[in-house]
Design an enzyme around this catalytic site. Sequence first.
Site, PDB file in Angstrom:
ATOM      1  N   ASP A 346       0.873  -1.168   0.000  1.00  0.00           N
ATOM      2  CA  ASP A 346       0.000   0.000   0.000  1.00  0.00           C
ATOM      3  C   ASP A 346       0.915   1.225   0.000  1.00  0.00           C
ATOM      4  OD1 ASP A 346      -2.316   1.698   0.523  1.00  0.00           O
ATOM      5  OD2 ASP A 346      -1.453   1.881   2.533  1.00  0.00           O
ATOM      6  N   ASP A 542      -1.693  -0.790   5.977  1.00  0.00           N
ATOM      7  CA  ASP A 542      -1.976  -0.288   7.320  1.00  0.00           C
ATOM      8  C   ASP A 542      -3.416   0.133   7.532  1.00  0.00           C
ATOM      9  OD1 ASP A 542      -1.930   1.952   5.684  1.00  0.00           O
ATOM     10  OD2 ASP A 542      -1.134   3.251   7.251  1.00  0.00           O
ATOM     11  N   ASP A 546      -7.046  -2.023   3.360  1.00  0.00           N
ATOM     12  CA  ASP A 546      -6.025  -3.019   3.004  1.00  0.00           C
ATOM     13  C   ASP A 546      -6.378  -4.413   3.519  1.00  0.00           C
ATOM     14  OD1 ASP A 546      -4.300  -1.124   1.791  1.00  0.00           O
ATOM     15  OD2 ASP A 546      -3.586  -0.513   3.761  1.00  0.00           O
TER      16      ASP A 546
END
Length: 648
Positions: A346, A542, A546
């Site tokens: 990410d 995080d 996600d």
Amino acid sequence: MDTTKAHEHSCSSTKGHNHDHETGHNHGKSPVILFFTGFAIFIVAFFLNEGSLLQDILFISAMLLSGYHIILEGIVDTISESKEQRKFVPNVHILMTLAAFGATIIGNYEEGALLIIIFAAAHFLEEYAEGRSKREITNLLKMNPTEARLIQADGSVKTVNVAALKIGDKLQVLNGDQIATDGIILSGRTSIDESSINGESIPREKTVGDEVFGSTINGTGTFTMEVTKDSKDTVFAKILQLVDQSQSNLSKTATKIQKLEPYYVTIVLIVVPIFIAIGPVLFNWSWNESFYRGMVFLISASPCALAASAVPATLSGISNLAKRGVLFKGGSYLANLATIKSVAFDKTGTLTKGKPSVTDFYFLADRAQLTEQTCIDLIVAMEKTANHPLANAILDKFKADRVLSLTVENEIGKGLVTKYQGDTYQIGKPEIFSLVNTQINAHNEQYAKEGKTVVYFAKNNEVIGLIAMMDVPNENAKTVIQYLKSQGIHTTMITGDAELTGQAVGRQIGIDEVVGNVLPENKAAIIKDQQARFGNVAMLGDGVNDAPALVTADIGVAMGDGTDIAIDVADAVLMQNDLTKFSYAHKVSKRLDRVVWQNIIFSMFIVVALITLNILGKMDITIGVIAHEGSTLLVIFNGLRLLIPSKE
């Protein structure tokens, strides 16, 4: 989590049963006392007249006392496991028990006793060795806070149990106190040792509004705080959940060995009688010698070293990483990390810092008959009235020489507007301005190509400056990407930002592939595509968005400062948001893989060598026991090498 209840060792832990049942497999002080009593009797018997009745009785007594728990587990566990699974499920201890009794039957009392004593001694040493690999993680339990200073309605303070705390309660924390639970500081200032949470040895300065975590240690200051989480939902409670999972979840290699052990032992128990029966025919042995060789075969073929190949090494690797703020939920995830072929990241908060920073600025101050510092003073005064991330980024970058007192309006479609010395000043998005000269436009186009967000600064509707901002890369991102590339691992950035922004960050850190404009629900689909293209895939993220991708990936890794849901569903957590810990974990995983295969190959070589020497008549029970148990301990201590830090 009680270590006296989950007592494991190399030859029996692989079955994974709980030793806290009625047969008394809680290896406390009694078996150790019995072992040393038996060992003392063996020493006395050794110096008596050879072949005397008293010597034989003492050897048998030594065997029964020293091998009490070995014999018990060999017979009772085999019976109970076989009943439970409704098929014959023997364990390694039954092999040792049968070999010792077999030696006794043919009159080799000394060898039978020696076999059990050395095996039992190795057994206790293995337990100690494995205990060392678990200790770093298990010690976390001792740091679990139990009491808190609750501020009551009348202002008095009462010491209460942590479990009784509710969200919204106010607590007093004195200097040196262990913070009871997660919360926010209401008043006071201090420094806090947060090493139990993030592994960072340097205390963190904290003041009003800052978050504090349960189990951490307050420094010299005092403060009051408000409880923000239930005790079962604190960061430390989640760490303990990870610990519990990591101690019960073994690596896939260990699990395969577990499943194979009963079959292996069954084959040995079938082969031994055949071996004894054909000995006189093939090798011209006497029946007595053939039976003796059969007992040596039992010892030689015991898979203790093989059973110890993976578990201590895996626990040592997990312990090594736990000390450095990387928590794995189980050994299988650590073992599988060595096999990844692609890593997806990410962007925001993982590869980047998660908040914008000013990267560039350009002022045409002369055109407006201003100095650059005057422009900065005006911008700082205006942005101080705003409450958004871009304002924070601007205020972090610029410092005013003069403090201006301005009345600032945040007008829809115009941005921030103020009056100063008869002129109108404005800060806003580029699209709301019409009077823009070529120099400003050129800079805007350049920064836009670099994926940066731009705001304009104007005087009387004429743009006289611009500020460019972006979420800059994590300082460790480039190093980690370079490491992964050196290992032949593909790297991908997944972001919901525009492709242009993602590409700009990707170029800075050297990532292989950037996928932009990704909706949260599509992240998992990208992981599946990566799995089809490359094989095993790890995902680092995080946020809540996600979570589906973390679950889909072969290894999901959450950043410790991320959301609870990301931490809950991930297979591992980087407690400090330090990306270098991920590359360190990969190095440990590769070491683990090498050590386990070294152990497997070595243990099987020893078994084959001992069986061959036995058939050739070059070995007796004493040599067999020493070689067999020595190889088991070598395998255990080879695994414990993973407690030693890898080169970072």
